[in-house]
Design a protein around this motif. Structure first.
Motif, PDB file in Angstrom:
ATOM      1  N   UNK A  12      14.621  28.057  16.496  1.00  0.00           N
ATOM      2  CA  UNK A  12      14.746  26.647  16.876  1.00  0.00           C
ATOM      3  C   UNK A  12      13.436  26.053  17.377  1.00  0.00           C
ATOM      4  N   UNK A  13      12.378  26.842  17.416  1.00  0.00           N
ATOM      5  CA  UNK A  13      11.095  26.348  17.910  1.00  0.00           C
ATOM      6  C   UNK A  13      10.081  26.302  16.770  1.00  0.00           C
ATOM      7  N   UNK A  14       9.133  25.409  16.895  1.00  0.00           N
ATOM      8  CA  UNK A  14       8.082  25.280  15.891  1.00  0.00           C
ATOM      9  C   UNK A  14       6.962  26.268  16.210  1.00  0.00           C
ATOM     10  N   UNK A  15       6.526  27.093  15.247  1.00  0.00           N
ATOM     11  CA  UNK A  15       5.538  28.160  15.532  1.00  0.00           C
ATOM     12  C   UNK A  15       4.108  27.632  15.609  1.00  0.00           C
ATOM     13  N   UNK A  16       3.832  26.827  16.604  1.00  0.00           N
ATOM     14  CA  UNK A  16       2.531  26.169  16.689  1.00  0.00           C
ATOM     15  C   UNK A  16       1.396  27.166  16.945  1.00  0.00           C
ATOM     16  N   UNK A  17       1.657  28.213  17.735  1.00  0.00           N
ATOM     17  CA  UNK A  17       0.612  29.205  18.015  1.00  0.00           C
ATOM     18  C   UNK A  17       0.305  30.012  16.766  1.00  0.00           C
ATOM     19  N   UNK A  18       1.334  30.414  16.044  1.00  0.00           N
ATOM     20  CA  UNK A  18       1.122  31.168  14.806  1.00  0.00           C
ATOM     21  C   UNK A  18       0.313  30.343  13.811  1.00  0.00           C
ATOM     22  N   UNK A  19       0.675  29.074  13.656  1.00  0.00           N
ATOM     23  CA  UNK A  19      -0.074  28.200  12.747  1.00  0.00           C
ATOM     24  C   UNK A  19      -1.499  27.993  13.261  1.00  0.00           C
TER      25      UNK A  19
END
Length: 256
Positions: A12-19
């Motif tokens: 349910x969360x956007x993977x901003x750190x991975x991106x």
């Protein structure tokens, strides 16, 4: 076995750190390493076991390596020497995590990070995930250094680089936290869904088998010791970054 994707229906969360990590690695490779052509930058900021063990910056001359081909002819290619490191050599344990040796090296690592990283980021929260990623990368690099601490080792003065140690840690955590999550893989020319423990476990077994071969004297330029060390670190550290109870945070909540 090559992973294509995994089941993310519960994320349910956007993977901003991975991106963000993927973007940084791409920018470093093309912007600072010149797409792999800037040997001066690469050899200045890569991790060299001898430098980490002695704490001293080591500079070596360029050389030419000559080898026999399968057809009985000789071929030679230049090998750039170690360049002066403008920061303390211990910091190369960090800088090397964001550099790669080729487009294929970069692409493979970023693909694995994209598939497996978003789930671990969701589990730990963004800041804890970033700390986890960096810790796994550092421990993986230290494992490589320890395994090549003998000055007779061919890797003693060889620069090492890449995000694979940290990504191996992500995969180690995936094995612990998502052992039964369905992963789509390409295997024997077929697409199939397998449990996470199969997809990640076979990959790790491959690292161990090839790592033993390397320790027996066969080197292919891959730091299998770093892969193994990072994977084991990820398994252990995943117990220190407990899985978040998302149902207590509310639907769609994001944590840092």
């Amino acid at each position: 076995m090559f992973p294509i994707g995994d089941d993310n229906h519960d994320r349910t969360t956007f993977p901003i750190i991975t991106i963000g990590l993927i973007v940084i690695n791409v920018l470093v490779f093309f912007g600072l390493q010149g797409g792999g052509g800037n040997a001066n930058f690469t050899n200045a900021f890569s991790t060299v076991p001898a430098e980490i063990l002695t704490g001293n910056d080591i500079v070596t001359d360029d050389r030419v390596v000559v080898f026999q081909t399968d057809y009985g002819t000789e071929q030679s290619f230049p090998v750039p020497g170690l360049r002066p490191t403008p920061v303390h050599v211990y910091l190369t344990l960090l800088t090397a995590m964001f550099m790669h040796g080729s487009i294929a090296h970069l692409g493979g690592n970023m693909w694995f990070l994209w598939i497996f990283g978003d789930n671990i980021e969701h589990d730990f929260g963004r800041i804890r995930y970033l700390l986890f990623y960096l810790a796994c990368g550092l421990l993986a690099s230290l494992a490589h250094v320890v395994l090549n601490s003998n000055d007779a080792s061919p890797s003693y003065l060889t620069p090492s680089l890449g995000a694979s140690g940290a990504i191996s840690g992500v995969m180690g955590a995936y094995l612990i936290l998502h052992a039964n999550r369905r992963v789509t893989v390409f295997l024997f020319r077929f697409l199939m869904d397998v449990p996470g423990w199969v997809a990640v476990g076979i990959w790790f077994l491959f690292q161990v088998i090839n790592g033993l071969g390397m320790l027996g004297g066969r080197g292919d330029g891959v730091a299998y010791g770093a892969h193994i060390g990072g994977f084991l670190a990820g398994m252990l550290l995943s117990q220190l970054f407990p899985k978040l109870a998302r149902d207590t945070l509310g639907t769609g909540s994001q944590t840092w």
